[in-house]
Design an enzyme around this catalytic site. Structure first.
Site, short mmCIF file in Angstrom:
data_model
loop_
_atom_site.label_atom_id
_atom_site.label_comp_id
_atom_site.label_asym_id
_atom_site.label_seq_id
_atom_site.Cartn_x
_atom_site.Cartn_y
_atom_site.Cartn_z
N HIS A 186 -7.75 -3.46 0.32
CA HIS A 186 -6.19 -3.05 -0.06
C HIS A 186 -6.03 -3.92 -0.77
CE1 HIS A 186 -3.19 -0.94 2.36
NE2 HIS A 186 -3.98 0.08 2.06
N HIS A 211 -10.53 6.61 -5.27
CA HIS A 211 -10.52 6.07 -4.29
C HIS A 211 -10.36 7.32 -3.07
CE1 HIS A 211 -8.66 2.72 -1.77
NE2 HIS A 211 -8.16 3.50 -0.76
#
Length: 743
Positions: free
Chosen positions: A96, A49
């Site tokens: 998300h 990430h």
């Protein structure tokens, strides 16, 4: 000396998401075994990430500079594009996904808040938001709960924050039943020269944390986002952040006011990895170090540990590096807005990040060793062409029977939630706040927002048909870019740049990595042809679910967020038919092609088939011609042919003004392919009778293929002289279908 702690083992590293070889590399960098706090730093900063360790070498093959770009991709928190007259546009899209799958409301809400912070930490004021959502089929209780939670989270945060949600897309496929996708995009404007960078500047600068107090929400959120979801992922619920849009509104106004004072050296949002990320990335950019006193960070929970404060992803926080002597100026502004503004450290000579807890040093690491482009590992994973592509290649159109009742087939297609209106979702969003949205009541293929104080407007869209990318990752990704460009062009804009959100499965699986590499190649080729460089974006791997030992990956979904420019907002071209008697034309070629169409899935239950026809040169020529047609006002409406094919396009043109049409199919084509096929590079336009001669002459001169297919007439639908009923009845089904499913 760093405070002594029991030293972690390779098993500890593995539990934090690090590979054994990465644990050894950390020992080599530090010259010693890291303590738990230091290992936690590396675990979040070296997660996929934050580090893009499995994707960055592929991403670097994309066109990342040129055109109107003011900064190259990755240089700042978001892309920055020159839109003329001294103005720039900052825009970006991010995912998300995992948080939204576990806690849909807060997961989606904090995704919106986070992407807006990326924009205003650069000094730009957000003026529009978009999204791209993927869900499983909306016909079970769990999925309805996820859909309702995500939509409410997006709506509540955006509406309270005061930025209009102006566009987006929603798809429903079985592969997203466990791993939903929530991609959020923000668009902002700023005067050129008034931006601020995410840098520490150099040694001797005071460091402040501003915004909300820090809690335990979001700890190891970056690590959580870099792992597969399983049936036990609900146990990671504390990794989901909690948002406060009203606090973010105060933070926005305070930050923009502080930037104007000239007191700020650099500023960065605390998104993934929190203080760990912002301190390391800002220091690494400036080639300096930092000393941070973690106990000085405002806390909203008692008994927090140093590593928890360091890794917390609590929302509505930013790190600001201030000019020496300007501390009181900065504090006065944040006091005015009733926001915490605490000095927690200073920048230092050298390259070390030193974190203290009540006077004791709890971690000491080189900033460069943590970040992308520094010490973070970089990999290229094994690729293997997926076995399912051979099955898709065996598809034969002649095996698909032509329906005896085309109208009944159209009704089946029309009832698909992928085709039906998404108004049940979009009416929960405020699209009119700030009064800049031109397309709220003027339907167009892209959202258009004008720049106040100028004649300019920005066109924006998010696009990706992931079924196409699954069928052919290379061509499918090209289509995603070109459909976005087609939508911008149909709305009267000129495409100038893209941001992307690359949603894929586990990169350690060779078939997934093949999909990823081929999609990047297709995206790059399309962007180079259209001169729409990539400004940045987000990679989201591990979008797959493991259940009873079976891996269920999502379709490869490289979402494209595209920006276009209208030099005058009155150049807007809408999609709706304008008047009876106008002639309907199809630009581009119709083909005997039903590949990857919603028609095949809904009417024939053929889930997978080849990617629809696409040719990049044809697309480029069509877009160039269409821009000229709109500029010369030779057409009265323009709407691209995409999901559902020509029939859906015509109906969407007819419904806004309840104007009917009559069209005739050409000889030599299957009627279902002509009506429902999704072959690319086609646009439906309507032309006033007095402009027909000039319109056709122009197309002949440009050598653009076109067909006159019918006329705007009455309030009913006629296809090959057969009455398919009033537009109003079709519109009623279209408007209420998703609402009926959800309720």
């Amino acid at each position: 000396m760093v405070t002594a702690e029991p030293l972690p083992t390779v098993e500890t590293a593995k539990s934090l998401g690090l590979l054994p070889e990465e644990f050894e590399k950390i020992i080599e960098i530090l010259g010693r075994t890291p303590n738990f706090t230091e290992l936690s730093l590396y675990s979040v900063m070296w997660s996929e990430h934050c580090s893009y360790k499995n994707s960055i070498l592929q991403i670097k093959t994309l066109p990342r500079s040129g055109g109107r770009l003011l900064v190259s991709a990755g240089e700042e928190n978001a892309g920055l594009v020159d839109i003329g007259e001294g103005w720039a546009c900052a825009f970006k899209i991010e995912s998300h996904n995992h948080p939204s799958a576990i806690e849909p409301y807060q997961g989606a809400a904090t995704g919106v808040g986070g992407i807006h912070r990326d924009i205003f930490t650069m000094g730009a004021r957000p003026i529009a938001a978009l999204n791209s959502l993927r869900f499983g089929k909306p016909d079970n209780v769990r999925m309805k709960r996820l859909i309702a939670g995500v939509v409410k989270g997006i709506g509540d945060y955006g509406n309270c924050f005061g930025v209009p949600t102006v566009g987006g897309e929603v798809y429903f496929y079985d592969c997203y039943h466990h791993d939903i996708l929530v991609n959020a995009m923000s668009v902002g404007i700023v005067r050129i020269g008034e931006t601020v960078s995410a840098t520490a500047g150099g040694p001797g600068n005071p460091v402040f944390i501003v915004g909300s107090a820090t809690g335990k929400d979001g700890i190891h959120g970056a690590t959580f986002a870099s792992a597969d979801l399983t049936e036990n992922s609900h146990e990671d619920l504390p990794a989901v952040q909690v948002g406060d849009p009203f606090q973010e509104k105060l933070l926005l106004e305070a930050a923009l006011e502080a930037i104007k004072t000239g007191a700020i050296v650099g500023m960065q949002d605390m998104g993934a990895a929190g203080i760990a990320c912002s301190t390391s990335e800002m220091s690494a950019r400036a080639h300096c170090g930092m000393r941070i006193d973690l106990d000085k960070v405002p806390q909203r929970q008692a008994n927090m540990k140093a590593w928890e404060i360091l890794l917390s992803e609590s929302q509505e926080r930013m790190l600001i590096v201030c000019k020496p002597g300007q501390e009181d100026v900065l504090k006065a502004i944040f006091d005015k807005w009733d926001l915490p503004c605490e000095r927690i450290g200073e920048t230092t000579e050298g390259s070390l990040l030193e974190y203290y807890w009540h006077g004791e040093k709890v971690a000491e690491v080189p900033a460069q060793s943590l970040v992308l482009g520094g010490g973070a590992p970089v990999y290229v994973r094994e690729q293997r062409e997926p076995a399912y592509l051979a099955d898709i290649a065996r598809f034969r159109l002649e095996d698909i029977p032509e329906p005896t009742d085309l109208r009944k087939a159209a009704q089946q297609l029309w009832a698909s939630p992928n085709i039906a209106s998404k108004r049940w979702i979009t009416r929960q969003y405020d699209s009119m706040v700030r009064t800049s949205t031109v397309t709220t009541n003027r339907p167009a293929d892209a959202a258009v927002v004008y720049v106040k104080g100028t004649r300019k407007a920005l066109a924006m869209t998010t696009d990706c048909n992931s079924a196409y990318v699954y069928a052919d990752p290379y061509r499918g990704a090209m289509i995603a870019v070109c459909e976005a460009a087609r939508n911008i062009t149909c709305a009267g804009g000129t495409p100038v740049a893209i941001t992307n959100c690359l949603n894929f499965g586990n990169p350690y699986h060779p078939e997934v990595y093949y999909q990823f590499a081929q999609a990047i190649r297709g995206m790059g080729d399309a962007c180079r042809k259209l001169n729409t460089p990539v400004t940045g974006g987000n990679v989201s791997f591990y979008n797959q679910y493991t259940e009873n030992g079976k891996v269920i990956p999502v379709y490869p979904t490289p979402t494209i967020g595209m920006l276009g420019i209208l030099d005058d907002w009155e150049q807007l071209m809408t999609l709706d038919f304008k008047a009876e008697g106008d002639q309907i034309y199809l630009l581009g070629h119709s083909r005997n092609d039903l590949g990857s169409s919603e028609y095949l899935r809904e009417v024939h239950q053929v889930e997978h088939s080849p990617c629809p026809y696409f040719d990049l040169e044809e697309e480029y020529h069509l877009l160039t011609t269409l821009r000229q047609l709109i500029a010369e006002r030779l057409v009265r409406s323009a709407h691209d042919v995409s999901d559902g094919g020509l029939f859906v396009t015509l109906m969407e043109c007819a419904m806004p003004r309840t104007l009917g049409f009559t069209v005739s199919s050409p000889a030599g084509l299957r009627k279902d392919a002509w009506l429902f096929g999704e072959a690319q590079s086609r646009v439906v336009v309507s032309v006033a009778p007095e402009r027909i001669e000039a319109f056709e002459r122009f197309l002949c001169e440009c050598q653009q293929p076109f067909t006159r297919i019918g006329e705007v007439r009455g309030d009913r639908v006629y296809i090959d002289n057969t009455d398919w009923g009033p537009v109003r009845e079709w519109a009623d089904t279209y408007e209420h279908r998703l609402e009926e499913i959800m309720h």
